[in-house]
Motif scaffolding. Structure first.
Motif, PDB file in Angstrom:
ATOM      1  N   TYR A  48       0.847  -1.090   0.000  1.00  0.00           N
ATOM      2  CA  TYR A  48       0.000   0.000   0.000  1.00  0.00           C
ATOM      3  C   TYR A  48       0.905   1.166   0.000  1.00  0.00           C
ATOM      4  O   TYR A  48       0.649   2.160   0.597  1.00  0.00           O
ATOM      5  N   LYS A  86      -8.308 -11.599  10.981  1.00  0.00           N
ATOM      6  CA  LYS A  86      -7.752 -10.885   9.828  1.00  0.00           C
ATOM      7  C   LYS A  86      -7.299  -9.486  10.236  1.00  0.00           C
ATOM      8  O   LYS A  86      -6.190  -9.057   9.917  1.00  0.00           O
ATOM      9  N   GLU A 116      -3.474  -7.716  10.292  1.00  0.00           N
ATOM     10  CA  GLU A 116      -3.046  -6.427   9.717  1.00  0.00           C
ATOM     11  C   GLU A 116      -2.269  -5.622  10.765  1.00  0.00           C
ATOM     12  O   GLU A 116      -1.271  -4.984  10.453  1.00  0.00           O
ATOM     13  N   HIS A 127       1.116  -6.967  10.764  1.00  0.00           N
ATOM     14  CA  HIS A 127       1.912  -6.460   9.640  1.00  0.00           C
ATOM     15  C   HIS A 127       2.466  -5.078   9.975  1.00  0.00           C
ATOM     16  O   HIS A 127       3.623  -4.775   9.690  1.00  0.00           O
ATOM     17  N   ASP A 168      -6.745  -6.704  -0.518  1.00  0.00           N
ATOM     18  CA  ASP A 168      -5.639  -7.611  -0.209  1.00  0.00           C
ATOM     19  C   ASP A 168      -5.076  -8.200  -1.509  1.00  0.00           C
ATOM     20  O   ASP A 168      -3.876  -8.433  -1.620  1.00  0.00           O
ATOM     21  N   GLU A 190      -1.432 -12.319   3.484  1.00  0.00           N
ATOM     22  CA  GLU A 190      -2.280 -11.564   2.553  1.00  0.00           C
ATOM     23  C   GLU A 190      -2.976 -12.496   1.568  1.00  0.00           C
ATOM     24  O   GLU A 190      -4.129 -12.263   1.201  1.00  0.00           O
ATOM     25  N   HIS A 206      -5.894 -13.857   3.258  1.00  0.00           N
ATOM     26  CA  HIS A 206      -6.961 -12.853   3.339  1.00  0.00           C
ATOM     27  C   HIS A 206      -7.704 -12.717   2.016  1.00  0.00           C
ATOM     28  O   HIS A 206      -8.915 -12.551   1.985  1.00  0.00           O
TER      29      HIS A 206
HETATM   30 FE   LIG Z   1      -4.349  -8.348   4.594  1.00  0.00          FE
END
Ligand SMILES: [Fe+2]
Ligand SMILES: [Fe+2]
Lengths: 252, 327
Positions: free
Chosen positions: B2, B84, B88, B91, B142, B171, B174
């Motif tokens: 991102y 989920k 994140e 991450h 994702d 990911e 996801h």
């Molecule tokens: Fe994700």
């Protein structure tokens, strides 16, 4: 009272405790005081929701009327939810949240310890799995209670305020009624009264390190076990049931 | 994801030519650059900016999905969504740690996010009014993140590339989970199908914007490619994403909201309509539907949590003093 009816009622009480507390914890997700807590609180919430699922699924089997975990979890009216008032109390702040979790986890650890030898094998199995998870909840929340109780002036004030608000809800964990009495005599669950001294000792140890005094003069508050909830419960259920009520009978 | 293909850090660097040449030689030989290795200041700055944007995106990205945890339609979906969103956050944590190896603290980065100085992916400035949006984010957002991150697993900076390897596995999980939510809706009642299509109509174009401006309009892209921070251009990644995603929509009977979308036999890929870059820039610069709310929510969490962080520090200090006194 018939054995299956007692067992069903006990399973529903336990499942509701876990679902409602897991729901409350999950409200923090993305809004925690630090990133580490944005990982820890969902961790604990996942344990609780996982246990709730096993308990609801088993309750559905015992009931034998074709209700699955979701039908029971989502499609009852408020008085049919039998969770402790303690677990539905709003998050308020991080001190309240850690204390609420700690009170419940210390009780459940003692409960599961005994329930491992329940006369009901499925419940004993759920107890075995839950035992492994709950030690982390106690350690994590206990450490926070100590840090906050013996941290700054503000954190100690907030921790003591949380104790004042939440402690009166702890008595309900040890209550006896016809269902509990029948379940205890059928050796499905341990006698909650026998767990009380152990619970008090567990809480006391942490409170001492946190420099918090255990309240002894308060009016106990109860009602959830009888389906009488506080004003916040309806809002929690409105969130929880939103999809199932708005779009009845669909698969998700 | 991102990083938005919009790094904007000035890749200019003041080191002498011999230093730059030595560094470039290591990059060209596919050696990994590690935290204590000599590196041009421009390289360091570009990475700090990119990893920071990436970390912030993970954290801000918890909000639109977190919005549905308490309302998830079944217990299975509730648990999966909670896990989920927690991933994140994880991450974000790895990425902040990777950025810390370049000498910027998490506090510093957080303050830049809250002050609006640091950016995060524009996609998280869109709202999630329906349950279908949870499926759409997993499948498309994702999915787009994976396109961007798989090449980052080979990024020249060691800590970033290693963080990406861990992140990529999650990911793709996801993405599959999101697609499965959308598929369930698409195979459900007419009302559920409508819910899925309406959500796809809202998310498709913003997903394409996640890859950032066209190559011609993308600043500092060449330098990032040369340093092997980036391996593909924005347009290349966007094309890969479209080619992978359109057949997935067809398989479940959903339609991309793009009348110009069609298979191009010659390029063996899809042609698609023009992206609304005015909307893109508006959202990037702060005018999207949820920009204000996202930052306000992060700021509230940070400010409301200040007393907790202070208490943890104060308590640790007290313990240290007590230990010293006992010795
Ligand atoms: Fe994700
Ligand atoms: Fe992520």
């Amino acid at each position: 009272m018939a054995h299956d009816k007692v067992l069903f009622e006990i399973l529903i009480r336990l499942a509701d405790d876990h679902l409602v507390l897991g729901h409350r914890l999950s409200e923090w997700c993305g809004h925690a005081p630090m990133l580490e807590e944005d990982l820890s609180m969902p961790n604990m919430a996942l344990d609780l929701i996982g246990q709730a699922r096993s308990l609801y699924a088993y309750a559905g089997e015992i009931e034998n009327r074709g209700r699955d975990e979701d039908a029971i979890a989502y499609l009852r009216t408020e008085p049919e939810y039998k969770n402790l008032l303690l677990v539905e109390k709003p998050n308020e702040d991080f001190a309240h949240t850690m204390l609420r979790q700690f009170y419940f986890a210390v009780f459940m650890e003692e409960f599961w310890k005994e329930a491992i030898s329940s006369s009901d094998n499925t419940l004993a199995g759920i107890a075995g799995k839950a035992m492994k998870e709950i030690a982390y909840h106690i350690r994590h929340c206990g450490e926070w209670i100590i840090r906050l109780g013996d941290g700054t002036e503000e954190s100690s004030r907030r921790m003591r305020a949380a104790v004042e608000v939440l402690h009166p809800y702890t008595d309900e964990m040890f209550d006896h009624d016809d269902v509990v009495a029948a379940a205890v005599s059928a050796e499905i669950i341990p006698d909650p009264l026998l767990l009380r001294p152990r619970w008090e000792q567990g809480v006391q140890t942490v409170f001492k390190a946190a420099k918090i005094t255990m309240p002894n003069d308060y009016w106990a508050l109860r009602g959830g076990r009888a389906g009488q909830h506080g004003e916040e419960m309806g809002f929690l259920l409105a969130d929880l049931q939103y999809m199932q009520r708005t779009y009845p009978g669909m698969t998700w | 994801m991102y990083s938005q293909g919009l790094i904007g850090a000035d890749g200019k660097t003041a080191e002498d030519e011999a230093f730059i040449a030595r560094f470039q030689k290591r990059i060209d030989a596919e050696e990994k650059i590690e935290p204590n290795d000599p590196m041009p200041e421009g390289y360091r700055k570009t990475l700090v900016r990119q990893i920071g944007q990436h970390a912030h995106s993970e954290i801000v990205g918890m909000l639109p999905e977190g919005n549905w945890i308490t309302r998830a339609p079944t217990l299975r979906r509730k648990a999966a969504l909670l896990a989920k969103v927690q991933d994140e956050g994880g991450h974000g944590l790895y990425l902040y740690s990777a950025a810390e190896t370049l000498g910027v603290s998490r506090e510093q980065m957080t303050e830049e996010l809250l002050s609006g100085k640091a950016k995060y992916s524009s996609i998280f400035n869109y709202p999630t009014p329906t349950w279908a949006d949870i499926g759409m984010i997993g499948w498309l957002v994702d999915g787009a993140a994976i396109m961007n991150q798989i090449p980052l697993c080979r990024c020249s900076y060691g800590p970033y590339s290693r963080a990406m390897i861990r992140v990529c596995k999650e990911e793709s999980f996801h993405q599959r989970q999101g697609y499965e939510i959308v598929m369930t809706l698409a195979q459900g009642t007419p009302e559920q199908r409508r819910m899925a299509q309406e959500s796809l109509d809202r998310w498709w174009w913003p997903s394409l914007m996640m890859f950032g401006p066209h190559d011609g309009d993308s600043v500092n892209s060449d330098q990032s490619m040369k340093w092997k921070i980036k391996r593909f251009t924005n347009d290349e990644l966007r094309q890969k994403f479209v080619d992978a995603t359109v057949p997935q929509a067809e398989r479940i009977g959903l339609k991309m909201p793009d009348p110009d979308l069609k298979w191009n036999e010659e390029k063996q890929g899809y042609d698609f309509g023009p992206i609304n870059w005015d909307e893109f820039w508006k959202v990037v610069k702060g005018g999207g539907p949820m920009n204000r709310e996202r930052i306000a929510a992060r700021r509230k969490a940070w400010e409301d949590g200040a007393w907790v962080r202070e208490a943890a520090l104060a308590h640790a200090e007290k313990r240290k003093m007590a230990r010293l006194a006992a010795e």
